[in-house]
Motif scaffolding. Structure first.
Motif, PDB file in Angstrom:
ATOM      1  N   ASN A  10       1.053  -1.263   0.041  1.00 51.56           N
ATOM      2  CA  ASN A  10       0.059   0.183  -0.034  1.00 51.56           C
ATOM      3  C   ASN A  10       0.846   1.222  -0.030  1.00 51.56           C
ATOM      4  OD1 ASN A  10      -1.711   2.133   0.335  1.00 51.56           O
ATOM      5  ND2 ASN A  10      -2.283   1.622   2.587  1.00 51.56           N
ATOM      6  N   LEU A  11       1.155   1.956  -1.111  1.00 53.06           N
ATOM      7  CA  LEU A  11       1.702   2.903  -1.336  1.00 53.06           C
ATOM      8  C   LEU A  11       1.536   4.274  -0.525  1.00 53.06           C
ATOM      9  CD1 LEU A  11       2.774   2.729  -5.046  1.00 53.06           C
ATOM     10  CD2 LEU A  11       4.223   1.943  -3.090  1.00 53.06           C
ATOM     11  N   GLU A  12       0.182   4.194  -0.073  1.00 51.06           N
ATOM     12  CA  GLU A  12      -0.251   5.290   0.860  1.00 51.06           C
ATOM     13  C   GLU A  12      -0.215   4.989   2.234  1.00 51.06           C
ATOM     14  OE1 GLU A  12      -3.816   6.111  -1.090  1.00 51.06           O
ATOM     15  OE2 GLU A  12      -3.004   6.606  -2.916  1.00 51.06           O
ATOM     16  N   ASP A  13       0.456   3.731   2.727  1.00 49.37           N
ATOM     17  CA  ASP A  13       0.374   3.544   4.087  1.00 49.37           C
ATOM     18  C   ASP A  13       1.098   4.578   4.953  1.00 49.37           C
ATOM     19  OD1 ASP A  13       0.571   0.860   6.173  1.00 49.37           O
ATOM     20  OD2 ASP A  13       2.335   2.404   6.193  1.00 49.37           O
ATOM     21  N   PRO A  14       0.490   4.910   6.079  1.00 49.92           N
ATOM     22  CA  PRO A  14       1.110   6.161   6.869  1.00 49.92           C
ATOM     23  C   PRO A  14       2.460   5.756   7.218  1.00 49.92           C
ATOM     24  CG  PRO A  14      -1.111   5.563   7.650  1.00 49.92           C
ATOM     25  CD  PRO A  14      -0.778   4.570   6.545  1.00 49.92           C
ATOM     26  N   THR A  15       2.884   5.076   7.548  1.00 50.80           N
ATOM     27  CA  THR A  15       4.292   4.565   8.227  1.00 50.80           C
ATOM     28  C   THR A  15       5.281   5.116   6.818  1.00 50.80           C
ATOM     29  OG1 THR A  15       3.688   2.852   9.709  1.00 50.80           O
ATOM     30  CG2 THR A  15       5.985   2.803   8.903  1.00 50.80           C
ATOM     31  N   LEU A  16       4.970   4.489   5.589  1.00 55.62           N
ATOM     32  CA  LEU A  16       5.750   4.537   4.561  1.00 55.62           C
ATOM     33  C   LEU A  16       5.813   6.015   4.073  1.00 55.62           C
ATOM     34  CD1 LEU A  16       4.632   1.404   2.105  1.00 55.62           C
ATOM     35  CD2 LEU A  16       6.748   1.700   3.829  1.00 55.62           C
ATOM     36  N   VAL A  17       4.603   6.870   4.117  1.00 55.85           N
ATOM     37  CA  VAL A  17       4.527   7.952   3.806  1.00 55.85           C
ATOM     38  C   VAL A  17       5.496   9.056   4.636  1.00 55.85           C
ATOM     39  CG1 VAL A  17       2.793  10.083   3.747  1.00 55.85           C
ATOM     40  CG2 VAL A  17       2.225   7.856   2.642  1.00 55.85           C
ATOM     41  N   SER A  18       5.397   8.787   6.089  1.00 54.13           N
ATOM     42  CA  SER A  18       6.319   9.768   6.996  1.00 54.13           C
ATOM     43  C   SER A  18       7.653   9.413   6.792  1.00 54.13           C
ATOM     44  CB  SER A  18       5.689   9.370   8.507  1.00 54.13           C
ATOM     45  OG  SER A  18       6.023   8.028   8.908  1.00 54.13           O
ATOM     46  N   ILE A  19       7.975   8.097   6.661  1.00 52.60           N
ATOM     47  CA  ILE A  19       9.438   7.833   6.193  1.00 52.60           C
ATOM     48  C   ILE A  19       9.945   8.380   4.841  1.00 52.60           C
ATOM     49  CG2 ILE A  19      11.203   5.825   5.895  1.00 52.60           C
ATOM     50  CD1 ILE A  19       9.534   4.353   7.924  1.00 52.60           C
ATOM     51  N   ALA A  20       9.066   8.293   3.958  1.00 53.92           N
ATOM     52  CA  ALA A  20       9.480   9.026   2.591  1.00 53.92           C
ATOM     53  C   ALA A  20       9.578  10.507   2.964  1.00 53.92           C
ATOM     54  CB  ALA A  20       8.315   8.721   1.724  1.00 53.92           C
ATOM     55  N   GLU A  21       8.591  11.221   3.559  1.00 54.61           N
ATOM     56  CA  GLU A  21       8.735  12.729   3.624  1.00 54.61           C
ATOM     57  C   GLU A  21       9.835  13.057   4.521  1.00 54.61           C
ATOM     58  OE1 GLU A  21       4.901  13.285   5.554  1.00 54.61           O
ATOM     59  OE2 GLU A  21       3.880  13.712   4.070  1.00 54.61           O
ATOM     60  N   ALA A  22      10.492  12.268   5.442  1.00 52.49           N
ATOM     61  CA  ALA A  22      11.735  12.409   6.299  1.00 52.49           C
ATOM     62  C   ALA A  22      12.735  12.270   5.446  1.00 52.49           C
ATOM     63  CB  ALA A  22      11.715  11.460   7.360  1.00 52.49           C
ATOM     64  N   HIS A  23      12.779  11.598   4.354  1.00 55.32           N
ATOM     65  CA  HIS A  23      13.958  11.505   3.300  1.00 55.32           C
ATOM     66  C   HIS A  23      13.869  12.424   2.092  1.00 55.32           C
ATOM     67  CE1 HIS A  23      16.260   8.518   5.439  1.00 55.32           C
ATOM     68  NE2 HIS A  23      15.161   7.898   5.727  1.00 55.32           N
ATOM     69  N   GLY A  24      12.486  13.032   1.951  1.00 52.83           N
ATOM     70  CA  GLY A  24      12.430  13.831   0.842  1.00 52.83           C
ATOM     71  C   GLY A  24      12.275  12.781  -0.596  1.00 52.83           C
ATOM     72  N   VAL A  25      11.698  11.617  -0.324  1.00 59.64           N
ATOM     73  CA  VAL A  25      11.474  10.808  -1.618  1.00 59.64           C
ATOM     74  C   VAL A  25      10.092  10.154  -1.582  1.00 59.64           C
ATOM     75  CG1 VAL A  25      13.801  10.100  -1.435  1.00 59.64           C
ATOM     76  CG2 VAL A  25      12.236   8.744   0.080  1.00 59.64           C
ATOM     77  N   ASN A  26       9.577   9.464  -2.617  1.00 63.06           N
ATOM     78  CA  ASN A  26       8.327   8.976  -2.487  1.00 63.06           C
ATOM     79  C   ASN A  26       8.222   7.343  -1.854  1.00 63.06           C
ATOM     80  OD1 ASN A  26       9.152   6.671  -4.571  1.00 63.06           O
ATOM     81  ND2 ASN A  26       8.722   8.481  -6.321  1.00 63.06           N
ATOM     82  N   THR A  27       7.199   6.728  -1.629  1.00 60.37           N
ATOM     83  CA  THR A  27       7.029   5.657  -0.854  1.00 60.37           C
ATOM     84  C   THR A  27       7.540   4.366  -1.749  1.00 60.37           C
ATOM     85  OG1 THR A  27       4.642   5.516  -1.515  1.00 60.37           O
ATOM     86  CG2 THR A  27       5.122   6.417   0.607  1.00 60.37           C
ATOM     87  N   ALA A  28       7.452   4.565  -2.996  1.00 60.80           N
ATOM     88  CA  ALA A  28       7.945   3.357  -3.998  1.00 60.80           C
ATOM     89  C   ALA A  28       9.745   3.257  -3.482  1.00 60.80           C
ATOM     90  CB  ALA A  28       7.545   3.634  -5.422  1.00 60.80           C
ATOM     91  N   GLN A  29      10.192   4.605  -3.569  1.00 67.61           N
ATOM     92  CA  GLN A  29      11.506   4.566  -3.097  1.00 67.61           C
ATOM     93  C   GLN A  29      11.932   4.228  -1.881  1.00 67.61           C
ATOM     94  OE1 GLN A  29      12.054   8.683  -4.041  1.00 67.61           O
ATOM     95  NE2 GLN A  29      13.067   8.252  -6.144  1.00 67.61           N
TER      96      GLN A  29
END
Length: 261
Positions: free
Chosen positions: A194-213
């Motif tokens: 789930n590319l919109e999972d909140p855990t993935l989203v927050s980690i992506a935001e912390a690194h300035g990347v997208n959830t697939a990355q």
């Protein structure tokens, strides 16, 4: 240009396998050449195909036109389960289409008739001994089926390519393969997530990347091989950049937790 020939994982048979690969499932032969050229230009140095994908010829054209030294590109193909008894013929046909004299990794694509089928594995061992495949492995095998091959032949698969992502992370499979010195290679990393999972989203935001990355980075941090697939050149580049996302141990643990959710 970024070169994703590293990081690698050492296979039991000796060679180094790039952790980032380019998946080609469901890419028609007519599109495979352009997509594979885009991947090679983006720095991928590991291409994953299969007899069943019916795109080996298109990929062969891309490998030829790229003009990279053979030793710089790791190529995997797979034998369909229905081809038991025609193992050598299947591999020779793959090599002809790919324009190669050997593949770096040859896999049994699925357990034939849902059985481990040691007699097919014996033919894979023979092909490896002849130099037609540098390493051999399986795909979609259970730990018990891998043990059956090892018991019958004394040779463990170098790799087990399975459907894998944070959402279906299973520590038992991870540790079971590691104990057997079988490298875990994951396919459908995004499809199974789930590319919109909140855990993935927050980690992506912390690194300035997208959830697939983030998902690609999670595989790399675990030393899982990952083979994201796309025909879109921009996405091919974007997916690869996930290999450069340096997740913290806490972030990896949080992502692992999605599998137990």
């Amino acid at each position: 240009m970024t070169d994703y020939s590293e990081p690698t994982v050492a296979l039991a048979s000796g060679p180094q396998m790039p952790l980032l690969g380019f998946g080609t499932w469901q890419i028609p032969d007519s599109e495979a050449t352009a997509a594979t050229i885009a991947a090679l230009e983006a720095g991928y140095r590991h291409i994953d195909t299969a007899t069943g994908y019916q795109n080996e010829a298109g990929i062969g054209k891309a490998l030829a036109s790229a003009g990279l030294p053979r030793e710089l590109v790791f190529v995997t193909t797979k034998m369909p389960p229905d081809n038991v008894g025609r193992e050598r013929q299947t591999l020779e046909e793959s090599l002809t289409k790919l324009g190669l004299d050997h593949v770096d990794l040859w896999l049994v694509h699925w357990p034939p008739n849902k059985q481990a089928t040691p007699q097919a594995w014996e033919q894979f061992i023979a092909a490896q001994q002849e130099g037609l495949a540098t390493s051999i492995g399986v795909s979609n095998y259970s730990l018990d089926q891998i043990d059956e091959l090892i018991t019958a032949t004394g040779v463990a698969p170098a790799v087990n390519q399975i459907r894998w992502s944070p959402a279906i992370y299973d520590a038992t499979i991870d540790s079971g393969l590691a104990e057997r010195k079988v490298v875990l290679e994951g396919y459908s990393p995004f499809r199974a997530s789930n590319l919109e999972d909140p855990t993935l989203v927050s980690i992506a935001e912390a690194h300035g990347v997208n959830t697939a990355q983030v998902i690609v980075g999670w595989h790399i941090k675990h030393q899982y091989v990952v083979i994201p697939k796309s025909t879109n050149p921009e996405r091919i580049v974007s997916n690869a950049a996930g290999a450069l996302v340096d997740l913290t141990e806490d972030e990896v643990t949080a992502i692992d937790g999605l599998g137990q959710a």
